[in-house]
Motif scaffolding. Sequence first.
Motif, mmCIF file in Angstrom:
data_model
loop_
_atom_site.group_PDB
_atom_site.id
_atom_site.type_symbol
_atom_site.label_atom_id
_atom_site.label_comp_id
_atom_site.label_asym_id
_atom_site.label_seq_id
_atom_site.Cartn_x
_atom_site.Cartn_y
_atom_site.Cartn_z
ATOM 1 N N ALA A 145 11.050 7.400 -8.901
ATOM 2 C CA ALA A 145 12.332 7.538 -9.593
ATOM 3 C C ALA A 145 13.087 8.790 -9.142
ATOM 4 N N ALA A 146 12.327 9.833 -8.769
ATOM 5 C CA ALA A 146 12.932 11.098 -8.361
ATOM 6 C C ALA A 146 13.185 11.178 -6.857
ATOM 7 N N GLY A 147 12.819 10.130 -6.124
ATOM 8 C CA GLY A 147 12.998 10.143 -4.675
ATOM 9 C C GLY A 147 12.037 11.054 -3.948
ATOM 10 N N ARG A 148 10.854 11.276 -4.528
ATOM 11 C CA ARG A 148 9.842 12.141 -3.919
ATOM 12 C C ARG A 148 8.725 11.291 -3.316
ATOM 13 N N GLU A 149 8.112 11.790 -2.255
ATOM 14 C CA GLU A 149 6.973 11.134 -1.639
ATOM 15 C C GLU A 149 5.695 11.719 -2.233
ATOM 16 N N VAL B 280 0.650 4.019 -3.697
ATOM 17 C CA VAL B 280 0.707 5.185 -2.821
ATOM 18 C C VAL B 280 0.484 4.694 -1.396
ATOM 19 N N ALA B 281 1.348 5.106 -0.476
ATOM 20 C CA ALA B 281 1.216 4.677 0.913
ATOM 21 C C ALA B 281 -0.163 5.055 1.451
ATOM 22 N N ARG B 282 -0.769 4.145 2.204
ATOM 23 C CA ARG B 282 -2.125 4.388 2.695
ATOM 24 C C ARG B 282 -2.224 5.656 3.536
ATOM 25 N N ALA C 166 -10.520 -0.600 7.913
ATOM 26 C CA ALA C 166 -9.466 -1.581 8.160
ATOM 27 C C ALA C 166 -8.100 -1.079 7.713
ATOM 28 N N HIS C 167 -8.071 -0.277 6.648
ATOM 29 C CA HIS C 167 -6.801 0.204 6.100
ATOM 30 C C HIS C 167 -6.394 1.569 6.645
ATOM 31 N N GLY C 168 -7.216 2.158 7.490
ATOM 32 C CA GLY C 168 -6.842 3.426 8.112
ATOM 33 C C GLY C 168 -6.759 4.589 7.146
ATOM 34 N N ILE C 169 -7.599 4.585 6.099
ATOM 35 C CA ILE C 169 -7.572 5.675 5.121
ATOM 36 C C ILE C 169 -8.204 6.925 5.730
ATOM 37 N N ASP C 170 -7.573 8.055 5.530
ATOM 38 C CA ASP C 170 -8.086 9.342 6.012
ATOM 39 C C ASP C 170 -9.276 9.760 5.155
ATOM 40 N N VAL C 171 -10.457 9.787 5.752
ATOM 41 C CA VAL C 171 -11.681 10.158 5.029
ATOM 42 C C VAL C 171 -12.377 11.291 5.777
#
Length: 331
Positions: A134-138, A186-188, A209-214
């Motif tokens: 709503a606030a335009g924040r990432e 939340v974007a992956r 598969a989803h490219g999550i930063d671990v």
Amino acid sequence: MPDRRHQPLLPEAAGIEHRDIEILGVPLELGAASRGTLMGPDALRTAGIARALAGLGHHVTDHGNLHDAPLADVAMDPEAAAMCRFLPEIAGWVRTIHARSCEMAARGGVPVFLGGDHSISMGTVSGVARHCAAAGRELAVLWVDAHPDYNVPSTSPSGNMHGMALAFLAGEPVLASILDRPVQAVARENLHVFGARSIDPGERARLRAHGIDVVDMRQIDERGVAALMAERIARWQQKAVWLHVSFDVDFLDPEAAPGTGTVVPGGATYREAHLVMEMLSDAGLVCSLDLVELNPFLDTRGRTALAATELVASLFGRRVLDRQPGATAAA
């Protein structure tokens, strides 16, 4: 419960940017295998978490604990629903938490949520994400945890929903109906797991598969906390994100934090955890926080509650020595 404000300004507050911090306890234990995390919020209060933050000069408002939430109807595939333990109860909690989280974030302070098991983050982070949209924040999420919590019902060995929280926040369709409104996923590329050392086989495949930063503990052993955190902080600063930190006490080694039902040997040291918090504090990006999985029933003389309180104090500015951000201690 009436609001309780704590403001005894201590000398250690010098040089700290003072912030409005709102605390909300979420005594939920149904998402975990072991009972006892419902006592977590009050154990953290007993350990002096509000007092520590106020002593740093922050304005702290404690809203007490959420009460029991109503059962919720969840329009989930029946086969998947049967694999989720306490689904109607947890969905009711998530919907209640979500509304409070969004409301707290919109007031402009720093929401701090005291758990409770990690399933509370389905509500806390989704509420913050709704506010950010709503606030335009990432929004970026740092999931400091021994477990990525990226299971879905079909990959979870236990059906415990604290192990599905991050998958829900990533917008996993099978879990979406836990919330009674569209999930602001939340974007992956903005999901970052730090400190993992226990990952289920199906969960591992999904993360890849989803490219999550671990970042797992081997990477921490090989490269060190400072280098790994610095890389991620630089990324967040470049994108000017709202950073939500979701801190599970099982990130710490059980020797430092025995009071959790999800102990895994080989965790972070007390000093490594403080360095994470101090670097995040220096970066000035943290806008909201979860502190979860403290189980006082399994703790030793409040040891884990005290350690968690000290770590949160580091996150909000406590230092051994005053130094400029980015500076190192003298040799």
